[in-house]
Design an enzyme around this catalytic site. Structure first.
Site, PDB file in Angstrom:
ATOM      1  N   SER A  10     -36.421 -42.039  20.926  1.00 42.86           N
ATOM      2  CA  SER A  10     -36.354 -43.020  19.840  1.00 42.86           C
ATOM      3  C   SER A  10     -36.957 -44.346  20.266  1.00 42.86           C
ATOM      4  O   SER A  10     -37.128 -44.630  21.457  1.00 42.86           O
ATOM      5  CB  SER A  10     -34.898 -43.258  19.428  1.00 42.86           C
ATOM      6  OG  SER A  10     -34.178 -43.863  20.496  1.00 42.86           O
ATOM      7  N   LEU A  25     -25.408 -61.224   4.798  1.00 42.44           N
ATOM      8  CA  LEU A  25     -26.718 -61.463   5.375  1.00 42.44           C
ATOM      9  C   LEU A  25     -26.537 -62.042   6.778  1.00 42.44           C
ATOM     10  O   LEU A  25     -25.747 -62.963   6.985  1.00 42.44           O
ATOM     11  CB  LEU A  25     -27.499 -62.461   4.514  1.00 42.44           C
ATOM     12  CG  LEU A  25     -28.820 -62.978   5.112  1.00 42.44           C
ATOM     13  CD1 LEU A  25     -29.829 -61.839   5.225  1.00 42.44           C
ATOM     14  CD2 LEU A  25     -29.383 -64.119   4.274  1.00 42.44           C
ATOM     15  N   ARG A  27     -28.703 -63.362  10.397  1.00 41.64           N
ATOM     16  CA  ARG A  27     -29.964 -63.766  11.007  1.00 41.64           C
ATOM     17  C   ARG A  27     -29.833 -63.584  12.519  1.00 41.64           C
ATOM     18  O   ARG A  27     -28.993 -64.219  13.158  1.00 41.64           O
ATOM     19  CB  ARG A  27     -30.306 -65.205  10.650  1.00 41.64           C
ATOM     20  CG  ARG A  27     -30.476 -65.423   9.157  1.00 41.64           C
ATOM     21  CD  ARG A  27     -31.043 -66.787   8.835  1.00 41.64           C
ATOM     22  NE  ARG A  27     -31.071 -67.003   7.390  1.00 41.64           N
ATOM     23  CZ  ARG A  27     -32.033 -66.547   6.585  1.00 41.64           C
ATOM     24  NH1 ARG A  27     -33.023 -65.828   7.102  1.00 41.64           N
ATOM     25  NH2 ARG A  27     -31.994 -66.792   5.285  1.00 41.64           N
ATOM     26  N   ASN A  41     -33.719 -43.431  29.068  1.00 40.85           N
ATOM     27  CA  ASN A  41     -32.857 -44.441  29.681  1.00 40.85           C
ATOM     28  C   ASN A  41     -32.552 -44.102  31.135  1.00 40.85           C
ATOM     29  O   ASN A  41     -32.574 -44.978  32.006  1.00 40.85           O
ATOM     30  CB  ASN A  41     -31.548 -44.567  28.901  1.00 40.85           C
ATOM     31  CG  ASN A  41     -31.742 -45.100  27.502  1.00 40.85           C
ATOM     32  OD1 ASN A  41     -32.764 -45.694  27.180  1.00 40.85           O
ATOM     33  ND2 ASN A  41     -30.756 -44.876  26.647  1.00 40.85           N
ATOM     34  N   ASN A  90     -33.795 -46.228  16.013  1.00 40.58           N
ATOM     35  CA  ASN A  90     -32.375 -46.550  16.010  1.00 40.58           C
ATOM     36  C   ASN A  90     -32.181 -48.060  15.967  1.00 40.58           C
ATOM     37  O   ASN A  90     -33.036 -48.817  16.438  1.00 40.58           O
ATOM     38  CB  ASN A  90     -31.673 -45.993  17.253  1.00 40.58           C
ATOM     39  CG  ASN A  90     -31.729 -44.475  17.324  1.00 40.58           C
ATOM     40  OD1 ASN A  90     -31.826 -43.811  16.297  1.00 40.58           O
ATOM     41  ND2 ASN A  90     -31.673 -43.929  18.527  1.00 40.58           N
ATOM     42  N   ASN A 186     -18.773 -37.863  27.373  1.00 36.68           N
ATOM     43  CA  ASN A 186     -17.835 -38.976  27.273  1.00 36.68           C
ATOM     44  C   ASN A 186     -16.493 -38.417  26.807  1.00 36.68           C
ATOM     45  O   ASN A 186     -16.330 -37.206  26.643  1.00 36.68           O
ATOM     46  CB  ASN A 186     -18.360 -40.082  26.351  1.00 36.68           C
ATOM     47  CG  ASN A 186     -18.610 -39.601  24.928  1.00 36.68           C
ATOM     48  OD1 ASN A 186     -17.977 -38.648  24.452  1.00 36.68           O
ATOM     49  ND2 ASN A 186     -19.526 -40.251  24.228  1.00 36.68           N
ATOM     50  N   GLU A 189     -16.694 -36.378  23.505  1.00 36.03           N
ATOM     51  CA  GLU A 189     -17.411 -35.108  23.652  1.00 36.03           C
ATOM     52  C   GLU A 189     -16.585 -34.096  24.431  1.00 36.03           C
ATOM     53  O   GLU A 189     -16.586 -32.899  24.104  1.00 36.03           O
ATOM     54  CB  GLU A 189     -18.752 -35.367  24.341  1.00 36.03           C
ATOM     55  CG  GLU A 189     -19.725 -36.130  23.455  1.00 36.03           C
ATOM     56  CD  GLU A 189     -20.820 -36.835  24.228  1.00 36.03           C
ATOM     57  OE1 GLU A 189     -21.752 -37.369  23.578  1.00 36.03           O
ATOM     58  OE2 GLU A 189     -20.751 -36.880  25.488  1.00 36.03           O
ATOM     59  N   ASP A 253     -25.688 -43.601  30.284  1.00 39.43           N
ATOM     60  CA  ASP A 253     -26.954 -43.116  30.835  1.00 39.43           C
ATOM     61  C   ASP A 253     -27.166 -43.688  32.228  1.00 39.43           C
ATOM     62  O   ASP A 253     -27.660 -43.010  33.134  1.00 39.43           O
ATOM     63  CB  ASP A 253     -28.119 -43.521  29.927  1.00 39.43           C
ATOM     64  CG  ASP A 253     -27.933 -43.049  28.498  1.00 39.43           C
ATOM     65  OD1 ASP A 253     -27.267 -42.017  28.295  1.00 39.43           O
ATOM     66  OD2 ASP A 253     -28.440 -43.719  27.585  1.00 39.43           O
ATOM     67  N   VAL A 280     -20.447 -45.444  39.129  1.00 38.51           N
ATOM     68  CA  VAL A 280     -19.615 -46.325  38.312  1.00 38.51           C
ATOM     69  C   VAL A 280     -20.036 -47.787  38.494  1.00 38.51           C
ATOM     70  O   VAL A 280     -20.046 -48.567  37.527  1.00 38.51           O
ATOM     71  CB  VAL A 280     -18.128 -46.121  38.649  1.00 38.51           C
ATOM     72  CG1 VAL A 280     -17.261 -47.183  37.985  1.00 38.51           C
ATOM     73  CG2 VAL A 280     -17.680 -44.731  38.194  1.00 38.51           C
TER      74      VAL A 280
END
Length: 340
Positions: A10, A25, A27, A41, A90, A186, A189, A253, A280
């Site tokens: 992606s 909205l 910015r 990654n 993404n 994770n 999962e 990742d 870690v």
């Protein structure tokens, strides 16, 4: 050499905003565009750390061309497989304090011929580069048979490399059935894989033990509770010191990249405790940088990570009767809540 393969890469657009409210909205005060996907990654982090790597991925449409240009600009070695569909885009929104909102596009299905080309290119890269690991990372494009994950694992093994898999859904049990050497789920999962609610680290450990009994090592990332490593020899739980995160996207990742680097052929003699501490520390460090799977100028040191060897009941050695969940463990050890 570590080869990564990303079936559904992606372009990641990240917006930093002062605050985020639905229906309002906003910015952005900072915008970045990065080549991404979990395997990309992992390769990016490995390259920054000086570990030889090659990213294999499908590239299609103007978005795929943009993605390839970003990889070339970053000097990241990669092998692109030409496909008809455009790469997905993404969106990530980051607020002060590091709270992150993501919207991931689904991507487009790969044809049978494109899948075959991806498998072939992965095997060629692993053979040519004498890879120690092939890491199959990220979701599969919609409509893709989980058999693609199986074929990628077989390609790794046929090239003499070990296979690590970081994926979700039906592809994860497929990876286990194909004999993946390592999976990196994770908490969510792992819960889906085992059909359990994993509300404590003790529960995560039990689920990881169940999965690892089939011969596949499990490196489970569990957010502020750190990470658990279970294989045929050890059961370990590691936590890093408390931090104020800037961006947690890609931390998992980075954790995997750190572990694979430590477990590569060149440093294969490193003890499991040290490999997990390295992973870690690196994954936690990534939370201190604004980009996806980016590393800050100063990294957390592995010796600052607390690693506990757990017994058969999922308790830390010496902590008789103390359940392994973050609240109880921190009360027992007098440690602050930590993040990874």
């Amino acid at each position: 050499m570590i080869v990564t393969v990303t079936p559904n890469p992606s372009l990641d657009r990240t917006y930093r905003v002062d605050g985020f409210r639905l229906g309002a909205l906003h910015r952005a005060d900072h915008v970045t565009v990065e080549a991404s996907g979990k395997g990309v990654n992992v390769s990016r982090v490995l390259a920054v750390r000086g570990v030889p790597t090659m990213a294999v991925l499908p590239l299609g449409g103007s978005e795929g061309g943009h993605l390839a240009g970003l990889l070339a600009e970053a000097g990241l070695p990669h092998e692109g497989v030409g496909v008809a569909a455009a790469a997905r885009v993404n969106v990530t929104v980051i607020e002060p304090g590091g709270r992150t909102t993501k919207v991931n596009a689904p991507g487009e299905a790969l044809t049978a011929a494109e899948q075959e080309a991806l498998v072939r290119r992965t095997r060629e890269a692993a053979l040519t580069e004498a890879a120690s690991w092939v890491a199959c990372c990220g979701s599969l494009p919609p409509g893709t048979d989980p058999e693609l994950t199986v074929r990628l694992i077989q390609a790794a093994h046929s090239a003499g490399a070990r296979a690590a898999v970081d994926t979700s859904g039906a592809a994860l049990p497929a990876a286990l059935s194909a004999g993946a050497d390592l999976i990196k789920p994770n908490r969510e999962e792992l819960a889906e894989l085992t059909g359990r609610e994993l509300r404590t680290v003790e529960a995560v450990v039990a689920a990881a033990r169940e999965v690892a009994a089939g011969g596949t090592a499990v490196l489970a990332s569990i957010g502020v509770d750190g990470a658990v490593l279970v294989d045929g020899r050890v059961c370990l739980w590691a936590k890093a010191p408390s931090i104020e995160p800037v961006n947690t996207t890609g931390a998992g990742d980075t954790l995997l990249a750190g572990y694979l680097a430590a477990a590569s052929a060149e440093s294969g003699s490193m003890r499991p405790e040290s490999r997990l501490a390295e992973a870690v520390a690196l994954g936690t460090s990534a939370c201190l940088a604004p980009g996806t799977a980016e590393l800050p100028g100063t990294l957390l040191r592995p010796e600052h990570v607390v690693v506990r060897r757990l017994d058969g009941a999922g308790r830390a050695a010496g902590d008789s009767g103390v359940p392994i969940n973050h609240a109880a463990a921190e009360r027992a050890a007098g440690e602050p809540r930590r993040s990874s």
